[in-house]
Design a protein around this motif. Structure first.
Motif, PDB file in Angstrom:
ATOM      1  N   GLU A  60     -11.820  12.822 -51.665  1.00 35.66           N
ATOM      2  CA  GLU A  60     -10.503  12.625 -51.041  1.00 35.66           C
ATOM      3  C   GLU A  60     -10.524  13.066 -49.591  1.00 35.66           C
ATOM      4  OE1 GLU A  60      -7.573  14.602 -53.391  1.00 35.66           O
ATOM      5  OE2 GLU A  60      -7.948  13.349 -55.150  1.00 35.66           O
ATOM      6  N   GLU A  61     -11.266  14.143 -49.306  1.00 39.57           N
ATOM      7  CA  GLU A  61     -11.341  14.627 -47.931  1.00 39.57           C
ATOM      8  C   GLU A  61     -12.063  13.624 -47.049  1.00 39.57           C
ATOM      9  OE1 GLU A  61     -13.131  18.480 -48.008  1.00 39.57           O
ATOM     10  OE2 GLU A  61     -11.477  19.384 -49.123  1.00 39.57           O
ATOM     11  N   THR A  62     -13.119  13.002 -47.544  1.00 44.50           N
ATOM     12  CA  THR A  62     -13.846  12.035 -46.725  1.00 44.50           C
ATOM     13  C   THR A  62     -12.988  10.799 -46.477  1.00 44.50           C
ATOM     14  OG1 THR A  62     -14.877  11.118 -48.697  1.00 44.50           O
ATOM     15  CG2 THR A  62     -16.115  12.809 -47.488  1.00 44.50           C
ATOM     16  N   LYS A  63     -12.183  10.392 -47.470  1.00 46.03           N
ATOM     17  CA  LYS A  63     -11.286   9.249 -47.275  1.00 46.03           C
ATOM     18  C   LYS A  63     -10.232   9.572 -46.231  1.00 46.03           C
ATOM     19  CE  LYS A  63     -11.744   7.225 -51.873  1.00 46.03           C
ATOM     20  NZ  LYS A  63     -11.052   6.909 -53.135  1.00 46.03           N
ATOM     21  N   ALA A  64      -9.708  10.778 -46.271  1.00 45.96           N
ATOM     22  CA  ALA A  64      -8.699  11.190 -45.292  1.00 45.96           C
ATOM     23  C   ALA A  64      -9.307  11.216 -43.894  1.00 45.96           C
ATOM     24  CB  ALA A  64      -8.135  12.555 -45.652  1.00 45.96           C
ATOM     25  N   GLU A  65     -10.549  11.695 -43.790  1.00 47.25           N
ATOM     26  CA  GLU A  65     -11.212  11.724 -42.486  1.00 47.25           C
ATOM     27  C   GLU A  65     -11.434  10.305 -41.970  1.00 47.25           C
ATOM     28  OE1 GLU A  65     -14.781  13.959 -42.948  1.00 47.25           O
ATOM     29  OE2 GLU A  65     -13.733  15.850 -43.295  1.00 47.25           O
ATOM     30  N   GLN A  66     -11.791   9.381 -42.856  1.00 48.34           N
ATOM     31  CA  GLN A  66     -12.009   7.995 -42.445  1.00 48.34           C
ATOM     32  C   GLN A  66     -10.709   7.371 -41.961  1.00 48.34           C
ATOM     33  OE1 GLN A  66     -13.765   6.090 -45.818  1.00 48.34           O
ATOM     34  NE2 GLN A  66     -15.810   6.942 -45.457  1.00 48.34           N
ATOM     35  N   LYS A  67      -9.596   7.669 -42.632  1.00 48.56           N
ATOM     36  CA  LYS A  67      -8.309   7.137 -42.202  1.00 48.56           C
ATOM     37  C   LYS A  67      -7.937   7.667 -40.825  1.00 48.56           C
ATOM     38  CE  LYS A  67      -6.168   6.257 -46.677  1.00 48.56           C
ATOM     39  NZ  LYS A  67      -5.072   6.608 -47.590  1.00 48.56           N
ATOM     40  N   GLN A  68      -8.210   8.949 -40.579  1.00 52.48           N
ATOM     41  CA  GLN A  68      -7.906   9.519 -39.275  1.00 52.48           C
ATOM     42  C   GLN A  68      -8.763   8.864 -38.204  1.00 52.48           C
ATOM     43  OE1 GLN A  68      -8.413  13.741 -39.644  1.00 52.48           O
ATOM     44  NE2 GLN A  68      -6.384  14.055 -40.575  1.00 52.48           N
ATOM     45  N   LYS A  69     -10.019   8.610 -38.520  1.00 48.08           N
ATOM     46  CA  LYS A  69     -10.905   7.965 -37.552  1.00 48.08           C
ATOM     47  C   LYS A  69     -10.482   6.523 -37.299  1.00 48.08           C
ATOM     48  CE  LYS A  69     -14.989  10.740 -38.476  1.00 48.08           C
ATOM     49  NZ  LYS A  69     -16.360  10.766 -39.017  1.00 48.08           N
ATOM     50  N   SER A  70     -10.023   5.818 -38.329  1.00 54.67           N
ATOM     51  CA  SER A  70      -9.628   4.427 -38.146  1.00 54.67           C
ATOM     52  C   SER A  70      -8.303   4.331 -37.392  1.00 54.67           C
ATOM     53  CB  SER A  70      -9.527   3.720 -39.494  1.00 54.67           C
ATOM     54  OG  SER A  70      -8.472   4.298 -40.257  1.00 54.67           O
ATOM     55  N   LYS A  71      -7.440   5.335 -37.513  1.00 55.51           N
ATOM     56  CA  LYS A  71      -6.165   5.323 -36.814  1.00 55.51           C
ATOM     57  C   LYS A  71      -6.286   5.829 -35.379  1.00 55.51           C
ATOM     58  CE  LYS A  71      -3.067   5.757 -40.745  1.00 55.51           C
ATOM     59  NZ  LYS A  71      -1.997   6.553 -41.376  1.00 55.51           N
ATOM     60  N   LYS A  72      -7.404   6.419 -35.050  1.00 58.27           N
ATOM     61  CA  LYS A  72      -7.588   6.985 -33.718  1.00 58.27           C
ATOM     62  C   LYS A  72      -7.686   5.853 -32.703  1.00 58.27           C
ATOM     63  CE  LYS A  72     -10.717   9.730 -30.975  1.00 58.27           C
ATOM     64  NZ  LYS A  72     -12.053  10.305 -30.920  1.00 58.27           N
ATOM     65  N   PHE A  73      -6.817   5.917 -31.706  1.00 62.59           N
ATOM     66  CA  PHE A  73      -6.813   4.900 -30.665  1.00 62.59           C
ATOM     67  C   PHE A  73      -7.851   5.254 -29.608  1.00 62.59           C
ATOM     68  CE2 PHE A  73      -2.456   4.796 -32.378  1.00 62.59           C
ATOM     69  CZ  PHE A  73      -2.432   3.474 -32.783  1.00 62.59           C
ATOM     70  N   PRO A  74      -8.464   4.234 -29.030  1.00 63.57           N
ATOM     71  CA  PRO A  74      -9.469   4.534 -28.007  1.00 63.57           C
ATOM     72  C   PRO A  74      -8.808   5.058 -26.735  1.00 63.57           C
ATOM     73  CG  PRO A  74      -9.181   2.171 -28.240  1.00 63.57           C
ATOM     74  CD  PRO A  74      -8.362   2.814 -29.301  1.00 63.57           C
ATOM     75  N   THR A  75      -9.533   5.910 -26.054  1.00 57.71           N
ATOM     76  CA  THR A  75      -9.025   6.458 -24.792  1.00 57.71           C
ATOM     77  C   THR A  75      -9.197   5.421 -23.696  1.00 57.71           C
ATOM     78  OG1 THR A  75     -11.153   7.396 -24.209  1.00 57.71           O
ATOM     79  CG2 THR A  75      -9.654   8.787 -25.521  1.00 57.71           C
ATOM     80  N   PRO A  76      -8.488   5.580 -22.579  1.00 61.39           N
ATOM     81  CA  PRO A  76      -8.653   4.616 -21.479  1.00 61.39           C
ATOM     82  C   PRO A  76     -10.088   4.527 -20.974  1.00 61.39           C
ATOM     83  CG  PRO A  76      -6.692   5.944 -21.129  1.00 61.39           C
ATOM     84  CD  PRO A  76      -7.402   6.513 -22.313  1.00 61.39           C
ATOM     85  N   THR A  77     -10.787   5.644 -20.917  1.00 65.11           N
ATOM     86  CA  THR A  77     -12.180   5.584 -20.447  1.00 65.11           C
ATOM     87  C   THR A  77     -13.056   4.811 -21.421  1.00 65.11           C
ATOM     88  OG1 THR A  77     -12.570   7.745 -21.465  1.00 65.11           O
ATOM     89  CG2 THR A  77     -12.039   7.736 -19.125  1.00 65.11           C
ATOM     90  N   GLU A  78     -12.802   4.941 -22.722  1.00 68.31           N
ATOM     91  CA  GLU A  78     -13.555   4.169 -23.712  1.00 68.31           C
ATOM     92  C   GLU A  78     -13.280   2.686 -23.557  1.00 68.31           C
ATOM     93  OE1 GLU A  78     -12.286   5.886 -27.386  1.00 68.31           O
ATOM     94  OE2 GLU A  78     -13.770   7.487 -27.332  1.00 68.31           O
ATOM     95  N   LEU A  79     -12.021   2.346 -23.299  1.00 68.50           N
ATOM     96  CA  LEU A  79     -11.682   0.936 -23.097  1.00 68.50           C
ATOM     97  C   LEU A  79     -12.355   0.380 -21.850  1.00 68.50           C
ATOM     98  CD1 LEU A  79      -7.884   0.949 -24.023  1.00 68.50           C
ATOM     99  CD2 LEU A  79      -9.742  -0.104 -25.304  1.00 68.50           C
TER     100      LEU A  79
END
Length: 144
Positions: free
Chosen positions: A11-30
């Motif tokens: 469950e913790e790994t799924k929660a971490e994956q959701k947080q990573k997928s919801k993370k928006f890229p920063t302007p420098t990354e874009l």
């Protein structure tokens, strides 16, 4: 010996994956993303700004559409209420007579009143004769 993963760990790994997928890229990354596609740094910056503006316009327009939908639902309810009231008024008007029916009812009631006026004197005279006959028959002064 290796122990199987606990359900909490999954469950913790799924929660971490959701947080990573919801993370928006920063302007420098874009900017670096567009530079990798072959754009100059200035062009990449402009492209990132355009993307952010388009995303902002989409968010604002979707919130406007949601409020418009609420207004449409409210307006539809108002229209339904008005339609119900009009149906009640229409039903009441259909039960009332029209001009022709009213005129015919007036003629019939007038004829009835004229007939009663013509018959009434005869009826009262007959009732009066019956009354005087009963009165004279029961009067003790006329018995002698």
């Amino acid at each position: 010996m290796k122990q199987p993963a606990t359900p909490n760990a999954a469950e913790e790994t799924k929660a971490e994956q959701k947080q990573k997928s919801k993370k928006f890229p920063t302007p420098t990354e874009l900017i670096s993303h567009y530079q990798k596609r072959g754009l100059e740094p200035a062009e990449a910056s402009i492209k990132v700004i355009e993307d952010l503006q388009n995303a902002l316009v989409r968010v604002v327009s979707s919130s406007r559409n949601a409020s418009n939908k609420d207004k449409l639902v409210t307006d539809a309810r108002k229209i339904d209420a008005i339609n119900g009231r009009l149906a009640v008024v229409d039903a009441k008007l259909e039960t009332k007579p029209g001009y022709v029916e009213t005129f015919v009812l007036g003629l019939a009631s007038g004829a009835t009143l004229n007939g009663i006026n013509a018959v009434w004197p005869h009826v009262t005279r007959g009732i009066g004769q019956i009354w005087s006959a009963v009165k004279s028959g029961t009067d003790p002064s006329s018995a002698s």
